[in-house]
Design a protein around this motif. Structure first.
Motif, short mmCIF file in Angstrom:
data_model
loop_
_atom_site.label_atom_id
_atom_site.label_comp_id
_atom_site.label_asym_id
_atom_site.label_seq_id
_atom_site.Cartn_x
_atom_site.Cartn_y
_atom_site.Cartn_z
N GLU A 59 0.82 -1.22 0.00
CA GLU A 59 0.00 0.00 0.00
C GLU A 59 0.85 1.27 0.00
OE1 GLU A 59 -3.95 -2.10 1.90
OE2 GLU A 59 -2.46 -1.26 3.23
N GLU A 60 2.04 1.18 0.61
CA GLU A 60 2.87 2.40 0.59
C GLU A 60 3.39 2.70 -0.82
OE1 GLU A 60 7.14 0.66 2.31
OE2 GLU A 60 5.59 1.35 3.69
N HIS A 61 3.25 1.73 -1.71
CA HIS A 61 3.58 1.97 -3.13
C HIS A 61 2.30 2.16 -3.95
CE1 HIS A 61 7.84 1.26 -2.63
NE2 HIS A 61 7.53 0.23 -1.87
N ASP A 62 1.21 2.45 -3.24
CA ASP A 62 -0.07 2.68 -3.88
C ASP A 62 -0.52 1.49 -4.74
OD1 ASP A 62 -2.33 4.18 -4.30
OD2 ASP A 62 -1.58 5.11 -6.14
N PHE A 63 -0.21 0.29 -4.25
CA PHE A 63 -0.68 -0.92 -4.94
C PHE A 63 -1.73 -1.60 -4.06
CE2 PHE A 63 -0.55 -5.42 -6.07
CZ PHE A 63 -0.78 -5.31 -7.44
N HIS A 64 -2.89 -1.86 -4.67
CA HIS A 64 -4.01 -2.35 -3.86
C HIS A 64 -4.66 -3.62 -4.43
CE1 HIS A 64 -3.84 1.46 -1.68
NE2 HIS A 64 -3.63 2.01 -2.88
N ASP A 65 -4.16 -4.09 -5.57
CA ASP A 65 -4.80 -5.25 -6.20
C ASP A 65 -4.25 -6.55 -5.65
OD1 ASP A 65 -6.32 -3.59 -7.70
OD2 ASP A 65 -5.03 -3.66 -9.47
N PHE A 66 -4.51 -6.79 -4.40
CA PHE A 66 -4.04 -8.06 -3.83
C PHE A 66 -5.08 -8.63 -2.87
CE2 PHE A 66 -2.44 -4.59 -1.24
CZ PHE A 66 -2.70 -4.99 0.06
N LYS A 67 -4.99 -9.93 -2.70
CA LYS A 67 -5.83 -10.61 -1.71
C LYS A 67 -4.91 -11.16 -0.65
CE LYS A 67 -6.20 -14.29 -5.14
NZ LYS A 67 -5.50 -15.50 -4.79
N ILE A 68 -5.48 -11.59 0.43
CA ILE A 68 -4.66 -12.05 1.55
C ILE A 68 -5.18 -13.39 2.07
CG2 ILE A 68 -3.75 -11.46 3.84
CD1 ILE A 68 -4.27 -8.58 3.36
N SER A 69 -4.24 -14.23 2.50
CA SER A 69 -4.62 -15.43 3.25
C SER A 69 -3.85 -15.45 4.56
CB SER A 69 -4.32 -16.69 2.44
OG SER A 69 -2.94 -16.74 2.13
N VAL A 70 -4.48 -15.98 5.60
CA VAL A 70 -3.80 -16.17 6.90
C VAL A 70 -4.09 -17.61 7.32
CG1 VAL A 70 -3.54 -13.84 7.84
CG2 VAL A 70 -5.78 -14.90 7.90
N LYS A 71 -3.23 -18.51 6.88
CA LYS A 71 -3.53 -19.93 7.04
C LYS A 71 -2.89 -20.53 8.29
CE LYS A 71 -4.13 -20.72 2.10
NZ LYS A 71 -3.88 -21.64 0.98
N HIS A 72 -3.63 -21.44 8.89
CA HIS A 72 -3.15 -22.19 10.04
C HIS A 72 -3.75 -23.58 9.93
CE1 HIS A 72 -2.22 -23.31 14.17
NE2 HIS A 72 -1.53 -22.19 14.30
N ASN A 73 -3.09 -24.58 10.50
CA ASN A 73 -3.66 -25.93 10.38
C ASN A 73 -4.77 -26.19 11.40
OD1 ASN A 73 -2.51 -26.90 12.84
ND2 ASN A 73 -0.55 -27.13 11.79
#
Ligand code: SF4
Length: 365
Positions: free
Chosen positions: A172-186
């Motif tokens: 975001e500090e590079h003004d890039f916003h086209d991403f998704k996120i995962s927070v995986k745990h077993n």
């Protein structure tokens, strides 16, 4: 388009991102993805597996890119794949640029790793933006930043979320916003808590996953439990079921989870009783044989396979097609009406024949 019935909750509102031709975000259906298990350099083998995944209903496929040789074949795989390809890259910015140039729909890359070894985060953000390629930040309990492990003692939900929000800020500090996120745990409990917390922190589309969920049976249960909770609350925009099993199995499980929650149109649905002391037929074999005989059916069809006349006629009547068994015979129901009674030995063949007849009469058959 048939109307999709009611879901448990409205989708959480997210920004929309593009993974090749597939849009990911709350305005679009929850997509299902998997990952190839072939070495990516085995071009034919990888494309063959992608074709199988596509035929099973996979929307997006990820391929591992651990070496320069893998990065070098991405352009062929991305070009020949029928579904968008995501390149999975951990440390090497060079491969990320190559994946973007190769026509991959997205790249999974954690800016934190890139920053540590060779800070090209700004260049990656620019290249991805220029090419219209999205990225995924994949935070995983097994590879959590040592700084956060030290702070939290172990990969807690809070640690996963802190890591994800920090990684997001690097784009975001590079003004890039086209991403998704995962927070995986077993552990589905930690995973559910992490996604719930992350959902509160921003409008990123979320990629759901219980990581290293285990062999098929355990992994299916863990994933279905966790995804069911989150998707039931409207959280989750794309899913990956991780099984120690062939990737096509992950897609079948993922699609069934979405169908069960009315996030996808239900296709073939077998309503079969668990059998009991009243059963007058071998319900397990009957249900298995009917399921096998109708495998691959792509139209919505509810088929009831019932062991006796207690609940049998009721369920069979509610389904598109059904059988209520008893006394060595089966009463066959179509759309609520008994159309014939056949000997037990002919139940499976009759159900399959009637199912195909009903399917052929449907508009999208
Ligand atoms: Fe038992 Fe009949 Fe119910 Fe099947 S339908 S579980 S056989 S009572």
């Amino acid at each position: 388009m048939p109307k999709i019935p009611e879901t448990l909750a409205p989708r959480r509102t997210t920004r929309q991102i593009k993974v090749g031709k597939v849009m990911v975000g709350s305005d679009h259906p929850v997509s299902v993805q998997s990952m190839t298990t072939t070495p990516t350099t085995d071009i034919d083998g990888t494309l063959q597996q992608i074709a199988e995944l596509t035929a099973t209903g996979c929307d997006i496929v990820r391929v591992a890119v651990p070496t320069q040789d893998d990065a070098d074949v991405l352009h062929i795989i991305a070009k020949k794949s029928q579904i968008p390809v995501i390149a999975d890259i951990h440390f090497q910015p060079k491969y990320v640029f190559q994946a973007i140039d190769a026509g991959c729909g997205a790249v999974r890359v954690n800016p934190g790793n890139i920053k540590k070894f060779d800070d090209k985060v700004g260049d990656i953000a620019k290249a991805a933006k220029d090419a219209g390629v999205s990225l995924r930040i994949g935070v995983n309990a097994g590879s959590l930043d040592p700084r956060l492990l030290q702070k939290y003692g172990k990969p807690t939900a809070e640690a996963l979320v802190e890591s994800a929000v920090w990684e997001a800020s690097l784009f975001e500090e590079h003004d890039f916003h086209d991403f998704k996120i995962s927070v995986k745990h077993n552990d589905p409990i930690v995973m559910v808590k992490a996604y719930r917390q992350l959902a509160e922190r921003g409008d990123w589309p979320l990629h759901l996953g219980v990581t290293e969920a285990g062999p098929a049976f355990q992994g299916t249960i863990k994933s279905a439990t966790a995804f069911g909770i989150l998707l039931g609350e409207g959280i989750g925009d794309t899913i990956r079921v991780s099984l120690s099993a062939p990737p096509a199995e992950e897609i079948k499980v993922g699609l069934k989870i979405l169908e069960s929650l009315n996030l996808r149109e239900r296709k073939l649905e077998i309503v079969s009783c668990p059998s009991c002391g009243r059963a007058q037929v071998d319900v397990y074999t009957l249900a298995d044989d009917v399921t096998a005989g109708l495998e691959g059916m792509t139209v919505p069809l509810r088929v009831a396979v019932m062991g006796c006349v207690v609940n049998g006629p009721g369920e069979a009547r509610e389904a598109d097609l059904g059988v209520a068994s008893g006394n060595g015979k089966g009463q066959i129901f179509v759309k609520g009406e008994v159309i014939k009674t056949v000997p037990e030995s002919e139940i499976v063949a009759t159900l399959i024949e009637e199912a195909n007849r009903i399917a052929a009469s449907m508009p999208d058959a």
